[in-house]
Design a protein around this motif. Structure first.
Motif, PDB file in Angstrom:
ATOM      1  N   GLN A   1      -0.462   5.907  -7.009  1.00 25.39           N
ATOM      2  CA  GLN A   1      -1.311   4.947  -7.725  1.00 25.39           C
ATOM      3  C   GLN A   1      -2.679   4.741  -7.084  1.00 25.39           C
ATOM      4  O   GLN A   1      -3.552   4.124  -7.704  1.00 25.39           O
ATOM      5  CB  GLN A   1      -0.599   3.587  -7.797  1.00 25.39           C
ATOM      6  N   LEU A   2      -2.852   5.211  -5.866  1.00 23.26           N
ATOM      7  CA  LEU A   2      -4.084   4.912  -5.144  1.00 23.26           C
ATOM      8  C   LEU A   2      -5.123   6.024  -5.306  1.00 23.26           C
ATOM      9  O   LEU A   2      -4.767   7.205  -5.400  1.00 23.26           O
ATOM     10  CB  LEU A   2      -3.789   4.709  -3.658  1.00 23.26           C
ATOM     11  N   PRO A   3      -6.408   5.654  -5.297  1.00 18.56           N
ATOM     12  CA  PRO A   3      -7.462   6.662  -5.390  1.00 18.56           C
ATOM     13  C   PRO A   3      -7.588   7.420  -4.073  1.00 18.56           C
ATOM     14  O   PRO A   3      -7.136   6.954  -3.019  1.00 18.56           O
ATOM     15  CB  PRO A   3      -8.721   5.829  -5.653  1.00 18.56           C
TER      16      PRO A   3
ATOM     17  N   ILE B   1       0.835  -1.202   0.000  1.00 14.81           N
ATOM     18  CA  ILE B   1       0.000   0.000   0.000  1.00 14.81           C
ATOM     19  C   ILE B   1       0.867   1.249   0.000  1.00 14.81           C
ATOM     20  O   ILE B   1       0.624   2.204  -0.753  1.00 14.81           O
ATOM     21  CB  ILE B   1      -0.946   0.003   1.215  1.00 14.81           C
ATOM     22  N   ARG B   2       1.911   1.246   0.819  1.00 14.85           N
ATOM     23  CA  ARG B   2       2.784   2.422   0.892  1.00 14.85           C
ATOM     24  C   ARG B   2       3.563   2.626  -0.400  1.00 14.85           C
ATOM     25  O   ARG B   2       3.773   3.766  -0.842  1.00 14.85           O
ATOM     26  CB  ARG B   2       3.725   2.296   2.087  1.00 14.85           C
ATOM     27  N   LEU B   3       3.981   1.535  -1.031  1.00 16.31           N
ATOM     28  CA  LEU B   3       4.636   1.669  -2.337  1.00 16.31           C
ATOM     29  C   LEU B   3       3.671   2.294  -3.346  1.00 16.31           C
ATOM     30  O   LEU B   3       4.055   3.187  -4.123  1.00 16.31           O
ATOM     31  CB  LEU B   3       5.094   0.301  -2.843  1.00 16.31           C
TER      32      LEU B   3
ATOM     33  N   ALA C   1     -12.290  -3.441  -5.377  1.00 16.73           N
ATOM     34  CA  ALA C   1     -12.165  -2.559  -6.540  1.00 16.73           C
ATOM     35  C   ALA C   1     -12.473  -1.112  -6.153  1.00 16.73           C
ATOM     36  O   ALA C   1     -11.817  -0.171  -6.638  1.00 16.73           O
ATOM     37  CB  ALA C   1     -13.104  -3.019  -7.656  1.00 16.73           C
ATOM     38  N   ARG C   2     -13.449  -0.930  -5.286  1.00 13.17           N
ATOM     39  CA  ARG C   2     -13.794   0.422  -4.848  1.00 13.17           C
ATOM     40  C   ARG C   2     -12.655   1.021  -4.008  1.00 13.17           C
ATOM     41  O   ARG C   2     -12.344   2.207  -4.147  1.00 13.17           O
ATOM     42  CB  ARG C   2     -15.091   0.385  -4.044  1.00 13.17           C
ATOM     43  N   LEU C   3     -12.019   0.214  -3.173  1.00 12.76           N
ATOM     44  CA  LEU C   3     -10.946   0.709  -2.313  1.00 12.76           C
ATOM     45  C   LEU C   3      -9.658   0.984  -3.087  1.00 12.76           C
ATOM     46  O   LEU C   3      -8.930   1.931  -2.779  1.00 12.76           O
ATOM     47  CB  LEU C   3     -10.663  -0.295  -1.203  1.00 12.76           C
TER      48      LEU C   3
ATOM     49  N   ASP D   1      -2.917   6.925   6.408  1.00  7.39           N
ATOM     50  CA  ASP D   1      -3.864   6.515   5.368  1.00  7.39           C
ATOM     51  C   ASP D   1      -3.606   5.067   4.948  1.00  7.39           C
ATOM     52  O   ASP D   1      -4.541   4.310   4.691  1.00  7.39           O
ATOM     53  CB  ASP D   1      -3.737   7.428   4.144  1.00  7.39           C
ATOM     54  N   ALA D   2      -2.346   4.695   4.851  1.00 10.01           N
ATOM     55  CA  ALA D   2      -1.998   3.326   4.455  1.00 10.01           C
ATOM     56  C   ALA D   2      -2.491   2.326   5.490  1.00 10.01           C
ATOM     57  O   ALA D   2      -3.038   1.269   5.144  1.00 10.01           O
ATOM     58  CB  ALA D   2      -0.484   3.195   4.264  1.00 10.01           C
ATOM     59  N   ASP D   3      -2.318   2.646   6.761  1.00 13.52           N
ATOM     60  CA  ASP D   3      -2.804   1.764   7.822  1.00 13.52           C
ATOM     61  C   ASP D   3      -4.322   1.635   7.772  1.00 13.52           C
ATOM     62  O   ASP D   3      -4.878   0.557   7.986  1.00 13.52           O
ATOM     63  CB  ASP D   3      -2.377   2.293   9.191  1.00 13.52           C
ATOM     64  N   GLN D   4      -4.995   2.739   7.463  1.00 12.48           N
ATOM     65  CA  GLN D   4      -6.451   2.702   7.371  1.00 12.48           C
ATOM     66  C   GLN D   4      -6.907   1.836   6.206  1.00 12.48           C
ATOM     67  O   GLN D   4      -7.858   1.047   6.332  1.00 12.48           O
ATOM     68  CB  GLN D   4      -6.999   4.126   7.207  1.00 12.48           C
ATOM     69  N   LEU D   5      -6.242   1.961   5.068  1.00 12.12           N
ATOM     70  CA  LEU D   5      -6.616   1.161   3.902  1.00 12.12           C
ATOM     71  C   LEU D   5      -6.378  -0.321   4.173  1.00 12.12           C
ATOM     72  O   LEU D   5      -7.212  -1.167   3.814  1.00 12.12           O
ATOM     73  CB  LEU D   5      -5.824   1.607   2.675  1.00 12.12           C
TER      74      LEU D   5
END
Length: 203
Positions: free
Chosen positions: A152-154, A144-146, A198-200, A162-166
């Motif tokens: 690359q993330l929406p 996620i962090r990469l 897909a939404r995330l 944010d990465a921990d939350q995702l």
């Protein structure tokens, strides 16, 4: 009998015991895994089985390790060779969904069940389960962090928070999928999990 043949037969017997142990523990829990139960299932003597493991706890730890190897083969390894970041994160999530959809373990996700069984206990078995879960979460968060660092993330996910939350939300999707498949026998949950991922992560 030669020492080499004896050692090979011992390894093969141990593998058979662990394969059966994973099956039993997946359905009945690690506490349902006893020397007597496995000896009966496999047509062995208790003393013969004890010769391989020595105690119930050692057997449980070996079964957790075996289940971890299955999970790595069925999930992590399926993303090997995929570009790090978002592509690998998507591949890992798809492999994770597929692992539960295909019922790799007869009782559903081995580690989801093991966490529910051991989360409030203490001791080496709990520590082994927690270590496996922690490594998996770490790997997901790393990807996620990469992806975040590469933009690359929406949703503009860029920070560690944010990465921990995702990761937390993706993990929640998979827990819900396992519960829906095992408790509700709801096969439609597989498609719902894929839509949620897909939404995330972005279609």
């Amino acid at each position: 009998m030669s020492p080499r043949r004896s050692a090979t037969e011992a390894r093969n017997t141990r593998s058979v015991i662990l394969d059966r142990g994973v099956h039993v523990a997946s359905v009945e829990g690690l506490e349902g895994l006893t020397i007597g139960r496995l000896a009966t299932d496999l047509g062995m003597s208790k003393s013969g089985l004890l010769g391989h493991f020595g105690s119930k706890e050692v057997l449980q730890l070996a079964v957790v390790d075996t289940a971890a190897g299955v999970f790595v083969h069925e999930v992590s390894d399926r993303a090997t060779g995929v570009e790090p970041g978002l592509p690998r994160l998507r591949a890992l999530c798809e492999a994770w969904i597929s692992y539960m959809e295909r019922g790799v373990f007869p009782g559903g996700c081995f580690f989801t069940a093991a966490v529910a069984e051991f989360d409030d206990r203490e001791g080496p078995v709990r520590e082994a389960v927690a270590r496996m879960i922690g490594l998996w979460r770490r790997d997901l968060t790393f990807q996620i962090r990469l992806a975040a660092n590469a933009g690359q993330l929406p949703g503009g996910i860029t920070t560690d928070t944010d990465a921990d939350q995702l990761m937390f939300e993706l993990y929640g999707v998979m827990l819900s999928l396992n519960h829906s498949l095992r408790l509700d026998r709801d096969r439609a949950a597989v498609d719902r999990a894929r839509r949620a991922v897909a939404r995330l992560l972005g279609a």
